[in-house]
Design an enzyme around this catalytic site. Structure first.
Site, PDB file in Angstrom:
ATOM      1  N   CYS A 246       0.842  -1.295   0.121  1.00 23.75           N
ATOM      2  CA  CYS A 246       0.113  -0.021   0.055  1.00 23.75           C
ATOM      3  C   CYS A 246       0.987   1.328  -0.063  1.00 23.75           C
ATOM      4  CB  CYS A 246      -0.939  -0.065   1.128  1.00 23.75           C
ATOM      5  SG  CYS A 246      -2.513   1.179   0.845  1.00 23.75           S
TER       6      CYS A 246
ATOM      7  N   GLU B 124      -1.237  -9.009   3.784  1.00 25.43           N
ATOM      8  CA  GLU B 124      -1.324  -9.238   4.993  1.00 25.43           C
ATOM      9  C   GLU B 124      -2.753  -9.511   5.750  1.00 25.43           C
ATOM     10  OE1 GLU B 124      -2.154  -5.013   5.770  1.00 25.43           O
ATOM     11  OE2 GLU B 124      -1.013  -6.205   3.956  1.00 25.43           O
TER      12      GLU B 124
ATOM     13  N   HIS C 237      -3.637  -5.100   0.196  1.00 26.03           N
ATOM     14  CA  HIS C 237      -3.121  -5.477   1.580  1.00 26.03           C
ATOM     15  C   HIS C 237      -3.048  -7.236   1.392  1.00 26.03           C
ATOM     16  CE1 HIS C 237      -2.658  -1.774   3.969  1.00 26.03           C
ATOM     17  NE2 HIS C 237      -3.150  -1.411   2.901  1.00 26.03           N
TER      18      HIS C 237
END
Length: 234
Positions: A111, A208, A206
């Site tokens: 990001c 994660e 994202h």
């Protein structure tokens, strides 16, 4: 003898306390460190100081999400009041990036981290996708398709098309020299890139948040992407 786990420096958010602007506070979402640890590496949260020493100590760098980059870094004025900058964080993360870059160590941007790598290497950003492109990509519940370039890391791991999350209001506009765009949304927004010759990769989405306890079956489990990065750091 057991092989030593790679040590990954993870950048932190840096904020001034409203109660005392002289003081800075470090914040880091645990999803980043959890993904790194699950991939077999050891996460080390960056402290806001000692970029060169961290680059000597660690085997790789993960640049995390957060506030907007100062548009002056790519030669523009602030477009509107949606652009929220953190100069202290810009300064430290750019120092981190260049310290790891000079040593040829792997760097993974997510990001804001994706945008920082692009700007550091000479690229530009859309400051506000809503105003400049008429697109809303900042809904944490949104999942949208991305189309992936053959031969890229994402292609080898996940195929030609899959769904990702979308929680950003800025994005890469002009890609920096040396970066190969490897994934785009259906509207053409850059969702991932790799460096043509260095161990540098980045995602606008994202990953994660799309692995471990937060994963759901609307997207791939992105654990293999973090395993790839950990292997680069090894």
């Amino acid at each position: 003898m057991e092989k030593k786990k790679p040590l990954v420096c993870v950048s932190s958010d840096i904020r001034r306390l409203e109660s005392d602007p002289r003081r800075l506070e470090l914040q880091l979402h645990g999803t980043y460190t959890a993904a790194v640890a699950s991939a077999g590496a050891v996460p080390l949260a960056a402290c806001g100081h000692c970029a060169e020493e961290l680059a000597d100590l660690c085997d790789g760098l993960l640049l995390t999400g957060g506030a907007d980059l100062d548009p002056s870094l790519y030669g523009e004025a602030v477009l509107n009041d949606t652009v929220k900058v953190q100069p202290e964080r810009d300064d430290f993360e750019l120092a981190l990036f260049w310290a790891f870059y000079r040593r040829g160590k792997p760097i993974f941007g997510i990001c804001r981290g994706c945008q920082l790598i692009n700007v550091a290497l000479g690229g530009t950003l859309y400051q506000d996708l809503v105003e400049q492109k008429g697109l809303m990509h900042s809904d944490p519940e949104l999942r949208h398709a991305v189309r992936v370039e053959e031969g890229s890391v994402l292609y080898r791991l996940f195929g030609t098309q899959f769904f990702v999350n979308s929680t950003h209001h800025q994005a890469v506009k002009d890609a920096a020299p040396g970066l190969r765009i490897t994934a785009r949304s259906d509207e053409g927004i850059v969702e991932a890139f790799e460096h043509e010759s260095l161990p540098i990769l980045a995602t606008q989405f994202h990953p994660e948040r799309l692995t471990g306890v937060l994963w759901d079956d609307r997207t791939p489990d992105f654990a293999p992407l973090f395993a790839h990065f950990a292997a680069l750091c090894q």
